[in-house]
Structures are given as structure tokens and as C-alpha cells.
Scaffold this motif. Structure first.
Motif, PDB file in Angstrom:
ATOM      1  N   ALA B  87     -23.494  43.324   5.757  1.00  0.00           N
ATOM      2  CA  ALA B  87     -22.129  42.797   5.671  1.00  0.00           C
ATOM      3  C   ALA B  87     -21.929  42.196   4.281  1.00  0.00           C
ATOM      4  CB  ALA B  87     -21.912  41.738   6.748  1.00  0.00           C
ATOM      5  N   SER B  88     -20.695  42.331   3.771  1.00  0.00           N
ATOM      6  CA  SER B  88     -20.494  41.952   2.371  1.00  0.00           C
ATOM      7  C   SER B  88     -20.091  40.486   2.238  1.00  0.00           C
ATOM      8  CB  SER B  88     -19.425  42.840   1.746  1.00  0.00           C
ATOM      9  OG  SER B  88     -18.220  42.660   2.445  1.00  0.00           O
ATOM     10  N   ASN B 105     -37.455  38.154   1.773  1.00  0.00           N
ATOM     11  CA  ASN B 105     -38.701  38.919   1.673  1.00  0.00           C
ATOM     12  C   ASN B 105     -38.438  40.414   1.860  1.00  0.00           C
ATOM     13  OD1 ASN B 105     -41.714  38.933   1.610  1.00  0.00           O
ATOM     14  ND2 ASN B 105     -41.421  39.840   3.627  1.00  0.00           N
ATOM     15  N   ASP B 106     -37.479  40.747   2.717  1.00  0.00           N
ATOM     16  CA  ASP B 106     -37.222  42.151   2.998  1.00  0.00           C
ATOM     17  C   ASP B 106     -36.300  42.791   1.970  1.00  0.00           C
ATOM     18  OD1 ASP B 106     -38.807  41.665   5.094  1.00  0.00           O
ATOM     19  OD2 ASP B 106     -37.352  42.061   6.677  1.00  0.00           O
ATOM     20  N   GLY B 107     -35.998  42.045   0.903  1.00  0.00           N
ATOM     21  CA  GLY B 107     -35.250  42.636  -0.197  1.00  0.00           C
ATOM     22  C   GLY B 107     -33.746  42.587  -0.012  1.00  0.00           C
ATOM     23  N   LEU B 108     -33.251  41.682   0.825  1.00  0.00           N
ATOM     24  CA  LEU B 108     -31.815  41.622   1.057  1.00  0.00           C
ATOM     25  C   LEU B 108     -31.157  40.514   0.244  1.00  0.00           C
ATOM     26  CD1 LEU B 108     -32.131  42.269   4.847  1.00  0.00           C
ATOM     27  CD2 LEU B 108     -31.013  43.782   3.201  1.00  0.00           C
ATOM     28  N   SER B 271     -25.868  42.609  -1.004  1.00  0.00           N
ATOM     29  CA  SER B 271     -24.610  43.325  -0.841  1.00  0.00           C
ATOM     30  C   SER B 271     -23.411  42.544  -1.383  1.00  0.00           C
ATOM     31  CB  SER B 271     -24.400  43.615   0.654  1.00  0.00           C
ATOM     32  OG  SER B 271     -24.467  42.399   1.380  1.00  0.00           O
ATOM     33  N   ALA B 272     -23.650  41.418  -2.072  1.00  0.00           N
ATOM     34  CA  ALA B 272     -22.555  40.579  -2.570  1.00  0.00           C
ATOM     35  C   ALA B 272     -21.652  41.385  -3.496  1.00  0.00           C
ATOM     36  CB  ALA B 272     -23.106  39.367  -3.300  1.00  0.00           C
TER      37      ALA B 272
END
Lengths: 486, 344
Positions: B87-88, B105-108, B271-272
């Protein structure tokens, strides 16, 4: 002056080696590389130091990276083993509670992302299901580490296996723990930076030491160069020095050259002496015959011609005499034979010898002498005084007085010879005196005559000086010869 | 965490229905937009209630008046799901450190580097991804009315002894988080269980007293204030203190043996859409987190854990250790044990 031309070849012979040396010194490569052995050595040593510094930096960097990687491998292996150790079976089911420390210890290297997977051959028990490892350990207890690409980044993964009973069947369970490598990169980069700083320091130190070493090894060469450079213009003795083995051939060659040069100079001086003798004797005969002819001649025209002839013969004979004197002075000054003598007697002999010539021009000598004992070469001193006095007589107009004074001046004897002739010319005097005092300017010798050169060389051989100054009230010339008293 | 009132949930649901443009997969509990002077709006998703965050907005607006703020409140699990699904949002703020850490940690999370992040103490940031700006302890809140005439327990041993000796007074009158629902409750429970076995003894005792389970700190505090509960255990200290300031029916129990301290963390999701604006807002928030005056805002600053009230264990460590309790097997095992203790 007429004797200028004759003096030139000798003077040039002495000068030539020096000029040649200077020319050789100026010949340089466009890089300025061959100009100085010291610089060349320093640059070469600095180059070597730079290469060594680079190599050591690269080595330390790669070792540091390897060490950091091995540390990370160790931590990953410990983490995987501790998870594998927590595996167990409970009522026939595989049971696992991840130990907190297994993950907490991964913080040790740096802040890196962590991935893990606990799986059987076909089923993921827990963790990241897409974490696949390229190979598995062959035996239980073996740890396999690999670098793989995972989720768009590079990770290091350690894998161990352990068999656990599931029901009655042993199941092989694989535990993989992966971590990104930014901590390793940071540690390696930090150590690499330190190594780079050290390498730069090492390079600067080595360059400084190289410079010092180059200077030190070139010192014997510089010392020989300075010793040769300090020598007087006519000092052609062999260079006696302890030279390093590498310089011995150069020194031997230099000494051989000096020997040949000395021999050559001596030969030409012998030749001049011989030539002067051979010219003077027939000239005396010609002059005597011309005198006889002058007395018996009746025509004024013939008499005038004969007088001009006699003057020309006198001039030639005088030049030949001076050449002879110069050769004598050059030879005797080199190896001064000092004996006890009275300077007054020397001067007396000269005035007596020149009295007939002076009388012919109606020139009177006013001589004032004191007994002046000293040590020296009487023939050289006589030559000196005679040349100065001869000049005074030559440039004095008729019916004038030439004054010769010998007196004590402190720890020296001073001979002053004054005439009433045309002097040295207004502007030239201080320069003339100055140049003579330096005694190295050959062009000036040409300008002021071989006579003064002879006098100057003879005096300097005795540690004395020749000074030129204008006469009293600006009339005539005053030549002062100063000699140290015994 | 769901601090929101049920009525607010209704409003949020209505909002979603009315505004098709905000048709998001996740359930928002509340939402508010503070317009800026410019056209840019930073979309923030957070677990903190609007009235808790509002003072922050005022200070952010003082630094960057051009940026508007679209503030959405969600539970930590919803927030985690929204970011994991891409979600943005421009900024994600949560009290569930473990879930936040897992996302980073999961790269998000997107890396952010500035003077403000450089000024943070090492324990308050993880890489250039995750940043802490508050240090909030878990506390025990008691009802003054129901504790009238009793000595206040000084530590957990005293508390256990008190509840054992007077079971009637505490039956159905002790509240705590339902760790199956609340991310923050799960974080507090797992960290406390890791640090001390007292937690399990306390849990078994509370289970025996027919413990009341809650999703959110605000509701626990409400029920303590009303007298329904005598004691609420592991309530978010910042909320409790804000409430006590205007409600003298409540009191915080000063337990001196240890305290679990949570760091509220923020990151910029990968996703920003406006990472620059998000960075400016994040920097402003971090500067507020490093302020010296502890009392001016509802959320305490980072420095609170270094003061004289510093506690035995220090703040929960931001690191891979947080992943352990999120592991599926570990979570299942923990919840099983917790259920055994609490739901007897």
C-alpha cells in the motif's frame, strides 16, 4: 697591448677543462631525469615505495575482508547450529523453538538483514520459504557457507542439517541462516581506510628515507667533485682520495687526464721558452748590426728607418723576454723554491739592469730602499719587479722620474712604483685593481698586458698582492707590490 | 493496536464506503487530514490515536508548513499487512517493534539518511531504515477506589502475594492485553517472558482470577477508571500518564523490579510516493523524539529511558532478536503456553 695575443693560447688551455665540465653539466634530458643521480635514485626509490605501499594496502584490504567474512561465517554457523540444536521431537512431531540467542548473535557483525529457513526435503517448517541454498552439507555437523543472491541483494548463508525422529522415521532437517553483507563491507572498508592511511604514511617515510639514502651514497662523489672544484687553475696534481669501488675508475681516469693535460701544458711552455730563446739571440745580432749601421749612415732618411727598425727589434725582443719570463714564472710558481733573500738587493738588480734603457729616454730613477730580508724565489721576485718597472719606463714620457720605494707596512714589505705617464685611464682603474685582486680574469690580462700578469702570478706564489691605483694628483700610475715579511 | 472507539470504526467503514478513492484493502480505524499550504500531502499510517499524534502535527507544520498530512490509524497487524502488500503510504509509525523490524528486514523500508537520523543514539535506529522516536514503558494501572486502604505493591512479588491473599477482590477485576489480537501486547508479553519467569507466574495467577482480556490500552484504562477493573497489567505507560493527568481515579503502580520499554518506530515504506517529503516529516518527528522537555507532548521522548527512572532491562533491543518471536513455530508455542496460563 702587443703581448696580449701571445698570452691567449696558454690561458685558454688552462680554462678549457672547466668550460667543458660546465657544458656537460647543462646537458639534461627533457625529464630532468638524468640531471641528477640523486633525484633519479630518489624517484626510483619513491616509485618502489609506492608500488610496495599499494601492494601492502591491497593485501591488508583483502585480508581484512577475508577476516570479516570468516567472522560472519562463524557467527552464521553458530546461529544455524544453535537452531539445529533446538530441534527435537515431541510425541512423534518435530518441535522447534528458535533460541533467542541464535538471532541476537547475528547483531555482532553489524546491522544486517537476516533471513532463515528450517525445512525438510520437501516442506518448509518455518522461516522464509523462498530461501534456497545451492548445496547441502554431506554429513551432519558439517557447515556449508555460500554467497547467494536473495531478494535483490547479496547474502551469505550458512546451512547445517540434523536428523530428528518424526514418528519412527528419522527426518533430515536443513537449517539455513542468511545475512546481508553490509556489516562485513563496513568493517572491510574501515580497515581498508586505515590501511590506506598507513600505506600513505609508509610511502612518505620510505620516500624520505630513500632521499636520505641517495644523498648519503652520493656523498663521496660530491666530495670528490668539490675537492677538484676547489683547486686553483693550474693545480693538476692527481686527486688522492679514498673513493668507493664504483668511483675508483672515474678517479683514475680523471688523474690520467690531468697528467696528460699537465704534460701537454709543460710541453707548450717548453716550446715557448725554446722559441723565445731562439728568437731573442738573432734579434740581438740584428739590433747590434742596426746600431752599427745607424752610426755609419749619413742619410737622415736611412737613419730614421734604422731607428724604427731598432725600436721594432726592441719591441720583439721585449715580447720574447716576457714570454720567457711568463714560462719561467708559471713553472717556478708551481713548485716554489724559497730561500733567504734581501728584497732591496733584488730591486737594486732590476733598477741597475733597466737604467740604460731609462737613460735612453731621459728617465730618472728615484730609488729609496731599506734592507728587507724575506724568504722567496729571487728569480720570480726579480721578474715581477722588472715587469712592473719596465711598464713604468715604457709608458713614461721623456724627462720624467720613476720613483721606486721599499718600506715596511706592518707584517709586509711594500714596494711602490710611481711614474708620471698617462696612467690607467680614469674609469678603468678600480675595475683593473679589482680584477687583479681576483686574479682569475684572463680577458683583463690581455687588456693590461702580460707584464702585469707575470708580476701578479709571481706575487701570488709568495702570498703577496699586486694593487693598481692612479698616481698622486691624478698624474701617472702607481703600482703597489705587497709581500709578506719573513 | 486498536485504541479506537467502536463508533470510530463505524465512521472509518463509512468513510471507505463513501470514498471509493480510498478503497484500501486494509481496515482503517480512523483518519484525519491536516492540509498544508502546498499541494503535497504526506500519507502516514500509524497505530497512535489521532489526539496523541495531533501535537506532533503542529510541530511538523512549524518546520514544513507546505506539507499536508493525511493521517490514518490502523492496528499494528493491519499496518503490517498494508505495508507488506505494498500500500502506498509515505510513512509507517507503529508501536509493534517486532513487526516494524520484520518489514524493514524484509526489504520493505526505504533508506533515509539525514542530520536527524545521525543524531539518534545507536540503539534507537536500525541501519538507515528504522528509527525510534519514543521510549514508552509498559505499566500497571490501578483503580484508586478499589485499592483504597491497601499498601501499594512495590514489585511483582508483592503484587503476586497481594492477589493470592485477596483473590475475591481481584476476581474478574484484572485486565491485560489479549496477545492473540494485539501486536503490542504480544511484544510486551514475549519480551517480559524472555526476561523473567515472574511473567508466567503472574499469568497463571491472572488466569486463575478469570482475567479480562483487551485489545487496547485505552479501553483497559477506561475500565480501570470506571472501577470495573482493579488492575490493568502491561498498559501503555504514555497513554496511562496522559489519562492520569486529567483523571484522578487512576494511579500507576510503581513496580521497581523491572519494566519493559517499547520504542515507537517509524520508517519510510519502499512504496512511498513522496520519499523526500516523508523524510522531512520523519526528521521533524525524530527531532521531537530527541527533545529534552518530557512533559510537553503525550508521547515521551527517547531520553526518558536514560533518565533517573531508567529501568533494569533498558529498551527492547532493535535487532534480529525481534524476529524470533514472530517465527510461526515460536508464536504458536508461545500462544499455546499463554493460553494454558490465561484461559484456565
Amino acid at each position: 697591448m702587443t703581448d696580449a695575443a701571445a698570452s691567449r693560447p696558454v690561458a685558454q688551455k688552462v680554462r678549457r677543462p672547466a668550460a667543458g665540465q660546465a657544458a656537460a653539466g647543462r646537458a639534461a634530458s627533457p625529464w630532468g631525469f638524468s640531471r641528477s643521480i640523486g633525484r633519479r635514485l630518489t624517484i626510483l626509490l619513491a616509485g618502489i615505495a609506492a608500488v610496495l605501499a599499494l601492494v601492502s594496502w591491497a593485501m591488508v584490504t583483502s585480508f581484512a575482508r577475508a577476516a570479516a567474512e570468516r567472522t560472519q561465517d562463524g557467527v552464521l554457523a553458530a546461529s544455524a547450529l544453535s537452531i539445529a540444536g533446538a530441534l527435537g521431537s515431541e510425541q512423534g512431531n518435530i518441535r522447534l523453538e528458535l533460541p533467542y540467542s541464535a538471532f541476537a548473535m547475528l547483531d555482532a557483525i553489524g546491522q544486517d538483514r537476516v533471513f532463515y529457513r528450517v525445512a525438510t526435503a520437501d516442506d518448509t517448517l518455518t522461516g522464509y520459504e523462498d530461501l534456497e541454498v545451492p548445496r547441502l552439507p554431506r554429513t551432519a555437523g558439517e557447515v556449508v557457507t555460500d554467497t547467494i543472491a536473495y531478494r535483490g541483494t547479496t547474502v551469505r548463508v550458512a546451512t547445517v542439517t540434523r536428523s530428528v525422529l518424526s514418528g519412527q522415521v528419522p527426518v533430515r532437517i536443513m537449517v539455513s541462516v542468511a545475512q546481508t553483507r553490509s556489516g562485513v563491507d563496513e568493517i572491510a572498508a574501515g580497515l581498508s581506510r586505515s590501511a590506506a592511511a598507513l600505506s600513505v604514511g609508509f610511502f612518505l617515510l620510505a620516500t624520505g628515507l630513500g632521499w636520505a639514502a641517495a644523498r648519503n651514497s652520493l656523498r663521496p662523489l660530491n666530495e670528490i667533485a668539490q675537492a677538484v672544484g676547489r683547486r686553483g687553475p693550474s693545480d693538476l696534481r692527481p686527486v688522492q682520495r679514498d673513493a668507493p669501488g664504483e668511483l675508483a675508475p672515474l678517479l683514475a681516469a680523471l688523474n690520467r687526464l690531468m697528467e696528460r693535460l699537465g704534460a701537454s701544458i709543460r710541453r707548450s711552455e717548453d716550446f715557448i721558452t725554446e722559441a723565445a730563446h731562439r728568437v731573442r739571440t738573432p734579434l740581438a745580432t740584428v739590433r747590434a748590426q742596426a746600431e752599427v749601421a745607424l752610426h755609419s749612415a749619413e742619410s737622415e732618411e736611412v737613419k730614421a728607418t734604422l731607428r724604427r727598425m731598432i725600436r721594432a727589434v726592441d719591441e720583439s725582443s721585449r715580447s720574447a723576454g716576457q714570454l720567457l719570463d711568463h714560462a719561467t714564472v708559471g713553472f717556478r710558481a708551481e713548485t716554489l723554491r724559497a730561500e733567504d733573500l734581501d728584497l732591496a738587493a733584488v730591486i737594486r738588480r732590476v733598477t741597475d739592469g733597466l737604467a740604460p734603457t731609462a737613460e735612453m729616454k731621459d728617465i730618472a730613477f728615484s730609488v729609496s730602499l731599506v734592507p728587507a730580508p724575506m724568504r722567496g724565489d729571487a728569480i720570480l721576485l726579480e721578474n715581477a719587479v722588472r715587469n712592473v718597472l719596465d711598464n713604468a719606463v715604457k709608458y713614461s714620457p721623456a724627462e720624467t722620474v720613476v720613483t721606486v720605494t721599499l718600506e715596511r707596512a706592518g707584517s709586509a714589505w711594500r714596494i711602490t712604483i710611481r711614474d708620471e705617464g698617462r696612467g690607467f685611464g680614469d674609469a678603468a682603474v678600480p675595475q683593473l685593481v679589482e680584477r687583479f685582486r681576483r686574479g682569475a680574469n684572463v680577458e683583463k690580462v690581455v687588456g693590461s698586458g702580460l707584464g702585469l700578469t707575470i708580476a701578479d702570478e709571481a706575487l701570488r706564489a709568495h702570498g703577496g698582492t699586486l694593487t693598481l691605483s692612479p698616481g698622486d694628483n691624478g698624474v701617472g700610475a702607481c703600482v703597489t707590490l705587497t709581500l709578506p715579511a719573513a | 493496536m486498536c485504541h479506537a472507539h467502536p463508533a470510530r470504526r463505524l465512521i472509518a467503514a463509512l468513510l471507505l464506503a463513501v470514498l471509493p478513492g480510498v478503497a484500501l484493502a486494509q481496515v482503517l480505524e480512523d483518519r484525519r487530514v491536516w492540509p498544508g499550504t502546498g499541494e503535497r500531502t504526506i500519507r502516514v499510517i500509524s497505530t497512535a490515536d489521532i489526539d496523541v499524534f495531533a501535537p506532533f502535527v503542529e510541530r511538523i507544520a512549524a518546520e514544513r508548513p507546505d506539507l499536508g498530512i493525511d493521517y490514518a490509524v490502523a492496528s499494528s497487524a493491519e499496518l503490517h499487512r498494508a505495508i507488506a502488500e505494498g500500500a502506498s503510504y509515505d510513512l509507517a509509525i507503529s508501536s509493534a517493534m517486532d513487526l516494524q523490524f520484520q518489514l524493514a528486514n524484509d526489504g520493505l523500508a526505504r533508506a533515509h539518511r539525514s542530520d536527524a537520523t545521525a543524531g539518534l543514539p545507536g540503539w534507537a535506529r536500525w541501519r538507515d531504515l528504522l528509527f525510534a522516536f519514543t521510549a514508552e514503558p509498559a505499566v500497571a494501572v490501578i483503580s484508586r477506589a478499589r485499592f483504597a486502604g491497601r499498601d501499594r505493591p512495590r514489585n511483582r512479588q508483592d503484587l503476586i502475594a497481594l492477589m493470592r491473599t485477596d483473590r475475591e477482590a481481584f476476581a474478574r477485576a484484572v485486565g491485560t492485553y489479549d496477545v492473540r489480537d494485539s501486536g503490542l501486547g504480544y511484544l510486551f508479553a514475549t519480551q517480559e517472558a524472555r526476561n523473567s519467569d515472574t511473567y508466567w507466574r503472574l499469568s497463571e495467577l491472572m488466569g486463575g482470577l478469570d482475567v479480562q482480556l483487551y485489545c487496547c490500552s485505552a479501553q483497559m484504562i477506561d475500565d480501570v477508571a470506571s472501577g470495573r477493573l482493579a488492575l490493568a497489567y502491561n498498559v501503555l505507560g504514555s497513554y496511562a500518564m496522559a489519562r492520569i493527568a486529567r483523571d484522578d481515579r487512576l494511579e500507576i503502580l510503581a513496580l521497581q523490579d523491572y519494566a519493559t520499554v517499547m520504542l515507537r518506530t517509524a520508517f519510510i515504506p519502499a512504496s512511498a510516493e513522496d520519499p523526500e517529503g516523508a523524510g522531512a516529516v520523519l526528521d521533524a518527528i525524530l527531532r521531537i523524539g530527541m527533545r529534552d522537555d518530557a512533559d510537553a507532548l503525550p508521547l515521551p521522548p527517547l531520553g526518558a529511558v536514560q533518565g533517573p527512572e531508567a529501568t533494569a532491562f533498558g529498551p527492547i533491543r532493535l535487532g534480529p532478536g525481534l524476529l524470533v518471536h514472530l517465527d510461526r513455530l515460536n508464536r504458536e508455542a508461545f500462544l499455546a503456553e499463554w493460553s494454558d496460563a490465561m484461559l484456565q
